[in-house]
Write a protein that holds these residues in place. Structure first.
Motif, mmCIF file in Angstrom:
data_model
loop_
_atom_site.group_PDB
_atom_site.id
_atom_site.type_symbol
_atom_site.label_atom_id
_atom_site.label_comp_id
_atom_site.label_asym_id
_atom_site.label_seq_id
_atom_site.Cartn_x
_atom_site.Cartn_y
_atom_site.Cartn_z
ATOM 1 N N GLY A 73 -7.155 1.216 3.509
ATOM 2 C CA GLY A 73 -6.723 0.905 4.879
ATOM 3 C C GLY A 73 -7.854 1.114 5.891
ATOM 4 O O GLY A 73 -8.772 1.895 5.650
ATOM 5 N N THR A 74 -7.763 0.406 7.016
ATOM 6 C CA THR A 74 -8.761 0.572 8.080
ATOM 7 C C THR A 74 -8.157 1.288 9.284
ATOM 8 O O THR A 74 -8.880 1.699 10.184
ATOM 9 N N GLY A 75 -6.832 1.387 9.335
ATOM 10 C CA GLY A 75 -6.180 1.993 10.508
ATOM 11 C C GLY A 75 -6.041 1.012 11.666
ATOM 12 O O GLY A 75 -5.649 1.399 12.762
ATOM 13 N N LEU A 76 -6.355 -0.262 11.417
ATOM 14 C CA LEU A 76 -6.295 -1.252 12.508
ATOM 15 C C LEU A 76 -5.206 -2.308 12.300
ATOM 16 O O LEU A 76 -4.917 -3.098 13.196
ATOM 17 N N GLY A 77 -4.601 -2.330 11.101
ATOM 18 C CA GLY A 77 -3.658 -3.399 10.743
ATOM 19 C C GLY A 77 -2.519 -3.574 11.732
ATOM 20 O O GLY A 77 -2.253 -4.688 12.200
ATOM 21 N N LEU A 78 -1.861 -2.481 12.106
ATOM 22 C CA LEU A 78 -0.702 -2.605 12.997
ATOM 23 C C LEU A 78 -1.110 -2.813 14.459
ATOM 24 O O LEU A 78 -0.342 -3.375 15.239
ATOM 25 N N ALA A 79 -2.326 -2.391 14.829
ATOM 26 C CA ALA A 79 -2.821 -2.701 16.180
ATOM 27 C C ALA A 79 -3.008 -4.215 16.284
ATOM 28 O O ALA A 79 -2.644 -4.834 17.293
ATOM 29 N N LYS B 287 0.820 -1.225 0.000
ATOM 30 C CA LYS B 287 0.000 0.000 0.000
ATOM 31 C C LYS B 287 0.848 1.267 0.000
ATOM 32 O O LYS B 287 0.552 2.240 -0.664
ATOM 33 N N TYR B 288 1.915 1.256 0.839
ATOM 34 C CA TYR B 288 2.732 2.468 0.985
ATOM 35 C C TYR B 288 4.075 2.321 0.279
ATOM 36 O O TYR B 288 4.975 3.126 0.485
ATOM 37 N N GLY B 289 4.200 1.278 -0.540
ATOM 38 C CA GLY B 289 5.441 1.033 -1.266
ATOM 39 C C GLY B 289 5.506 1.846 -2.547
ATOM 40 O O GLY B 289 4.556 2.536 -2.913
ATOM 41 N N ARG C 29 -4.623 9.173 2.389
ATOM 42 C CA ARG C 29 -3.893 8.151 1.628
ATOM 43 C C ARG C 29 -4.270 6.735 2.094
ATOM 44 O O ARG C 29 -4.472 5.845 1.288
ATOM 45 N N SER C 30 -4.379 6.555 3.426
ATOM 46 C CA SER C 30 -4.763 5.251 3.967
ATOM 47 C C SER C 30 -6.137 4.844 3.414
ATOM 48 O O SER C 30 -6.340 3.716 2.982
ATOM 49 N N ARG C 31 -7.095 5.800 3.416
ATOM 50 C CA ARG C 31 -8.447 5.505 2.908
ATOM 51 C C ARG C 31 -8.406 5.144 1.431
ATOM 52 O O ARG C 31 -9.023 4.177 0.994
HETATM 53 P P1 ADP Z 1 -3.840 1.309 7.600
HETATM 54 O O1 ADP Z 1 -5.036 0.454 7.405
HETATM 55 O O2 ADP Z 1 -4.139 2.771 7.585
HETATM 56 O O3 ADP Z 1 -2.723 0.927 6.690
HETATM 57 P P2 ADP Z 1 -2.179 0.297 9.797
HETATM 58 O O4 ADP Z 1 -2.496 0.157 11.238
HETATM 59 O O5 ADP Z 1 -1.801 -0.931 9.056
HETATM 60 O O6 ADP Z 1 -3.413 1.032 9.137
HETATM 61 O O7 ADP Z 1 -0.990 1.356 9.652
HETATM 62 C C1 ADP Z 1 -1.110 2.615 10.312
HETATM 63 C C2 ADP Z 1 -0.409 3.702 9.516
HETATM 64 O O8 ADP Z 1 0.995 3.467 9.524
HETATM 65 C C3 ADP Z 1 -0.785 3.763 8.045
HETATM 66 O O9 ADP Z 1 -1.972 4.515 7.834
HETATM 67 C C4 ADP Z 1 0.443 4.436 7.442
HETATM 68 O O10 ADP Z 1 0.354 5.826 7.632
HETATM 69 C C5 ADP Z 1 1.589 3.920 8.304
HETATM 70 N N1 ADP Z 1 2.297 2.770 7.695
HETATM 71 C C6 ADP Z 1 2.153 1.464 7.995
HETATM 72 N N2 ADP Z 1 2.995 0.687 7.265
HETATM 73 C C7 ADP Z 1 3.702 1.544 6.478
HETATM 74 C C8 ADP Z 1 4.746 1.381 5.490
HETATM 75 N N3 ADP Z 1 5.209 0.185 5.173
HETATM 76 N N4 ADP Z 1 5.236 2.502 4.905
HETATM 77 C C9 ADP Z 1 4.763 3.735 5.230
HETATM 78 N N5 ADP Z 1 3.774 3.953 6.143
HETATM 79 C C10 ADP Z 1 3.259 2.890 6.759
#
Ligand code: ADP
Length: 278
Positions: A228-234, A165-167, A222-224
């Motif tokens: 993205g849901t904003g929950l992936g890393l949690a 997504k952010y690559g 950008r996430s939207r």
């Molecule tokens: P999202 O669904 O928004 O991707 P995540 O919880 O997975 O939610 O990630 C939170 C935020 O961390 C993302 O919205 C993005 O801003 C940032 N992020 C996560 N992974 C990366 C990455 N590999 N490169 C750049 N930003 C990242």
């Protein structure tokens, strides 16, 4: 009644007990506040796509009723918004389930390389669409780890999905697997280390400590846009905790990010213990 009196009598002679009680209340209050914020945020996140769908239904019933072209366009947008709500509900359920089990030790035995190959295979169509290649490099003879396979697949899917997504378009997502030995308090220990590296936009240093907060995003728009849901890393954080692991994030704006997960390896069975078992 009697308990209460005994308690107040002790409290009056021991001020430290009063402080302890107040401290406890603060932490309960903080947890309660976090819960309230979470529900408010989740409701807000769901309300946005719902409002869009409701709005388009009204337009389709009224002004756009006989406009064939507009109808197709609006139905497409409604499908995208419905998909967004589905993903959000899916992630909310995952998060709740994983959080409930966070203190239950994982039961399975897993080869992390298989987990990572499964996670990257599931995301390879998405990567292909952006011209991104996923490369997996695994050191030989990696020890197995104790883990819940489905959760570990989800952990790496979330990291690889973010790397896509952010690559960088037509960039590369590199996943490396190796082992590391260390001497811990209970003698020699081994770890399996997996890193997911992208060459994308990177993350500003001040945002890094906040990334695992629910609904925190560096760039909401950008996430939207990227679904993205904003929950992936949690979700990732809770899975890592359950597996007694650690996550490290390194990033440079404009150059890319590396997410490194360290997990304790299962002890290799020595020949002696095998004989014992037989
Ligand atoms: P999202 O669904 O928004 O991707 P995540 O919880 O997975 O939610 O990630 C939170 C935020 O961390 C993302 O919205 C993005 O801003 C940032 N992020 C996560 N992974 C990366 C990455 N590999 N490169 C750049 N930003 C990242």
């Amino acid at each position: 009644e009697r308990n209460y009196q005994a308690f107040t009598a002790r409290v009056s002679t021991e001020p430290s007990i009063i402080m302890l009680l107040m401290h406890d209340l603060t932490s309960i209050k903080r947890t309660e506040q976090m819960r309230v914020d979470f529900i408010a945020n989740a409701s807000h996140e769901l309300r946005t796509p719902l409002a869009a769908v409701a709005g388009f239904i009204e337009t389709l019933k009224g002004p756009a009723r006989d406009d064939e072209e507009a109808r197709e366009k609006f139905l497409d947008i409604m499908a995208v918004e419905a998909e967004r709500m589905r993903r959000l509900i899916e992630d909310l359920l995952s998060l709740t389930r994983i959080e409930l089990n966070e203190h239950v030790p994982p039961r399975g035995e897993v080869a992390l390389e298989e987990v990572i190959r499964q996670a990257s295979a599931a995301l390879s169509p998405l990567a292909k669409a952006d011209g991104i290649s996923i490369v997996v490099e695994a050191a030989p003879d990696l020890p197995r780890i104790s883990g819940e396979r489905d959760e570990l697949v989800q952990l790496f899917q979330n990291l690889i999905h973010n790397a896509i997504k952010y690559g960088r378009e037509r960039g590369e997502v590199k996943i490396a697997l190796k082992q590391q030995a260390a001497t811990g308090r209970r003698g020699p220990e081994a770890f399996v280390i997996a890193s997911v590296k992208d060459d994308g936009e990177g993350i500003p240093a001040e945002a890094i400590p906040r990334l695992t907060e629910r609904f925190y995003r560096v760039d909401v728009k950008r996430s939207r846009e990227r679904g993205g849901t904003g929950l992936g890393l949690a979700i990732v954080k809770h899975i890592v905790n359950r597996h007694n692991g650690k996550m490290q994030i390194e990033s440079r704006v404009g150059e890319g990010s590396t997410f490194t997960i360290t997990l304790p390896a299962l002890k290799k069975q020595t020949d002696a213990s095998v004989t014992e078992l037989l």
